[in-house]
Write a protein that holds these residues in place. Structure first.
Motif, PDB file in Angstrom:
ATOM      1  N   GLU A   6       0.811  -1.223   0.000  1.00  0.00           N
ATOM      2  CA  GLU A   6       0.000   0.000   0.000  1.00  0.00           C
ATOM      3  C   GLU A   6       0.840   1.267   0.000  1.00  0.00           C
ATOM      4  OE1 GLU A   6       0.432  -1.225   4.394  1.00  0.00           O
ATOM      5  OE2 GLU A   6       0.287  -2.164   2.414  1.00  0.00           O
ATOM      6  N   GLY A   7       2.115   1.168   0.294  1.00  0.00           N
ATOM      7  CA  GLY A   7       3.002   2.327   0.242  1.00  0.00           C
ATOM      8  C   GLY A   7       3.869   2.358  -0.994  1.00  0.00           C
ATOM      9  N   GLU A  44       5.404   6.969 -10.991  1.00  0.00           N
ATOM     10  CA  GLU A  44       4.957   6.783  -9.614  1.00  0.00           C
ATOM     11  C   GLU A  44       3.556   7.348  -9.397  1.00  0.00           C
ATOM     12  OE1 GLU A  44       7.661   8.389  -6.785  1.00  0.00           O
ATOM     13  OE2 GLU A  44       7.052   6.986  -5.216  1.00  0.00           O
ATOM     14  N   LEU A  45       3.258   8.526  -9.956  1.00  0.00           N
ATOM     15  CA  LEU A  45       1.950   9.150  -9.774  1.00  0.00           C
ATOM     16  C   LEU A  45       0.852   8.294 -10.403  1.00  0.00           C
ATOM     17  CD1 LEU A  45       0.329  11.531  -8.712  1.00  0.00           C
ATOM     18  CD2 LEU A  45       0.790  12.734 -10.871  1.00  0.00           C
ATOM     19  N   SER A  50      -3.647   4.440  -9.567  1.00  0.00           N
ATOM     20  CA  SER A  50      -4.160   3.094  -9.776  1.00  0.00           C
ATOM     21  C   SER A  50      -4.429   2.402  -8.447  1.00  0.00           C
ATOM     22  CB  SER A  50      -3.161   2.279 -10.601  1.00  0.00           C
ATOM     23  OG  SER A  50      -3.622   0.960 -10.794  1.00  0.00           O
ATOM     24  N   LEU A  51      -3.526   2.581  -7.493  1.00  0.00           N
ATOM     25  CA  LEU A  51      -3.692   1.972  -6.173  1.00  0.00           C
ATOM     26  C   LEU A  51      -4.873   2.586  -5.435  1.00  0.00           C
ATOM     27  CD1 LEU A  51      -2.455   0.029  -4.022  1.00  0.00           C
ATOM     28  CD2 LEU A  51      -1.125   1.979  -3.215  1.00  0.00           C
ATOM     29  N   ASP A  52      -4.955   3.923  -5.435  1.00  0.00           N
ATOM     30  CA  ASP A  52      -6.035   4.608  -4.718  1.00  0.00           C
ATOM     31  C   ASP A  52      -7.405   4.299  -5.310  1.00  0.00           C
ATOM     32  OD1 ASP A  52      -4.090   7.648  -4.115  1.00  0.00           O
ATOM     33  OD2 ASP A  52      -4.117   5.702  -3.094  1.00  0.00           O
ATOM     34  N   GLY A  53      -7.468   4.183  -6.633  1.00  0.00           N
ATOM     35  CA  GLY A  53      -8.747   3.926  -7.279  1.00  0.00           C
ATOM     36  C   GLY A  53      -9.052   2.465  -7.509  1.00  0.00           C
ATOM     37  N   SER A  54      -8.129   1.569  -7.140  1.00  0.00           N
ATOM     38  CA  SER A  54      -8.291   0.121  -7.368  1.00  0.00           C
ATOM     39  C   SER A  54      -8.616  -0.178  -8.829  1.00  0.00           C
ATOM     40  CB  SER A  54      -9.390  -0.458  -6.453  1.00  0.00           C
ATOM     41  OG  SER A  54      -9.027  -0.331  -5.098  1.00  0.00           O
TER      42      SER A  54
END
Length: 334
Positions: A6-7, A44-45, A50-54
Motif C-alpha cells: 500500500e506504500g 509513480e503518480l 491506480s492503487l487509490d482507485g483500485s
C-alpha cells in the motif's frame, strides 16, 4: 513481475524482473519502487492513482529508463489486489524489442489487410469460371440423361459447389455485425457445449469465468463462429487427451489498433497441446496456412476478420504444453 504494497514499496520481485532492471531482490524488498527500480520513478503518480482507485491498466510498448542506464521497452499490465485488508499492485512486464519488429497490433493489421486483398482477388478469379463449369455440367446432364453420364456430371456439379462454398468461407460474412447486448458467458457456454460433444472423454474443457463482466454489444452469431473456430483448433491440438480452458477477464485502458478503450473483455482459450510450430508463428493468421493434412487454413483468418469487425483483435502466445489464444473485444461504457 513486481508486487507493491500500500506504500508502493516492493513486496515481491521475481528473477526475470531482477535481470531486466539489473536490481537485487535483497536490496529491493521493502524499498519504495522509485528507489528500488529507478525506471519507474516517472510513473509513480500513475501507479499511486491506480492503487487509490483500485483500477488497473495496460500500456503497450512503455519505455522505461533511468539516468546513466539502458532503457527497456515493455508491455506493462498493472492489476490491483487486496491481501487481508491491505491493497497492493501487481505489475507484469513483457519486454518488447522495438527495433526488431513493429507493434503487434500493426503487424496483425497488415497481415489482415494483405490476406483480405489476396482473398478478394482469388475469389473474383475463381467464382466466375466455377459458375460456367457448373452450368455446362447441368446442360450435359440434360443432354445425356442416362445413368453413366449422370454420374460424371454429378461429380462435376458437386465439386464445383464444394469450391464455391470454400470461396464463400474465405470471403467471410457479407454483412456488417448486427450488434445486441448479451452476456459473453452465454456465448461461451454455447460454444463449449458444442465442442465438448465433439471431444474425446479424455479431453477436459474447463471454465474460469469472471462473473463481473458486464454485457457486451456484439453480433451473437459472428462471435460464436469466431470463438468456435479457435476452440476447435485447440481441440485438434490436444487430440484425444488433454485440457482446454476457457477464461474471461476484464482489461482496463486497453489500446487496440491505436484506439484506447476504457474497458475490454479478454477471452482466453488455452490448450495443453504441443504448441504452434516455430515456422508457422509469423503466418498463422494467413489464409490457407495449416499444419493439418485435412485442414483448409481458414478458421483463424475468419475468426480474426470477425473479431476485427467488432473493433477487437486476436493475439496468441505458445510454447509446448501451453498455447493461449486471447480474443480482445471492447466493452462500450455509457
Amino acid at each position: 513481475m513486481v508486487a507493491l504494497d500500500e506504500g508502493l514499496r516492493v513486496s515481491m520481485i521475481n528473477s526475470a524482473a531482477e535481470g531486466l532492471f539489473e536490481v537485487s531482490r535483497r536490496m529491493a524488498l521493502g524499498v519504495p519502487l522509485a528507489e528500488a527500480v529507478p525506471h519507474f520513478a516517472p510513473h509513480e503518480l500513475r501507479l499511486k492513482r491506480s492503487l487509490d482507485g483500485s483500477t488497473g491498466f495496460i500500456e503497450r510498448e512503455t519505455k522505461l529508463s533511468r539516468a546513466g542506464g539502458n532503457s527497456v521497452t515493455v508491455d506493462l499490465t498493472v492489476t490491483p489486489f487486496v491481501v487481508g485488508k491491505r491493497p497492493g499492485l501487481l505489475m507484469e512486464m513483457l519486454p518488447v524489442e522495438r527495433h526488431l519488429r513493429i507493434s503487434r497490433d500493426e503487424l496483425l493489421q497488415s497481415q489482415f489487410g494483405a490476406s483480405r486483398e489476396l482473398i478478394r482477388g482469388l475469389a473474383h478469379e475463381i467464382k466466375n469460371p466455377l459458375g460456367g463449369i457448373r452450368g455446362a455440367a447441368q446442360l450435359l446432364e440434360r443432354e445425356f440423361p442416362d445413368s453413366q453420364h449422370r454420374e460424371y456430371t454429378r461429380v462435376i456439379i458437386r465439386e464445383a459447389d464444394r469450391l464455391q462454398n470454400l470461396v464463400n468461407r474465405m470471403l467471410g460474412p457479407n454483412r456488417a455485425p448486427l450488434k445486441a447486448l448479451l452476456n459473453i458467458h452465454e456465448v461461451l457456454e454455447h460454444v463449449r457445449r458444442l465442442v465438448q460433444a465433439e471431444a474425446s472423454p479424455e479431453v477436459a474443457v474447463l471454465r474460469d469465468y469472471d462473473p463481473s463482466i458486464p454485457e457486451i454489444s456484439v453480433d451473437r452469431e459472428q462471435i460464436i463462429q469466431a470463438v468456435l473456430n479457435v476452440l476447435r483448433n485447440a481441440l485438434q491440438a490436444v487430440g484425444t487427451q488433454g485440457t482446454i480452458t476457457l477464461r474471461t477477464r476484464t482489461r482496463r485502458q486497453l489500446t487496440i489498433s491505436g484506439v484506447r478503450h476504457k474497458l475490454a473483455v479478454q477471452i482466453d482459450i488455452e490448450d495443453s497441446g504441443p504448441g504452434v510450430p516455430p515456422d508457422m508463428a509469423e503466418k498463422i493468421f494467413y489464409p490457407m496456412v495449416t499444419t493439418r493434412a485435412d485442414g483448409t487454413g481458414l478458421g483463424l483468418p475468419l475468426s480474426q476478420y470477425l473479431v476485427h469487425s467488432h473493433g477487437g483483435i486476436i493475439e496468441y502466445r505458445s510454447r509446448p504444453g501451453c498455447t493461449v489464444f486471447s480474443i480482445y473485444l471492447p466493452i462500450e461504457v455509457s
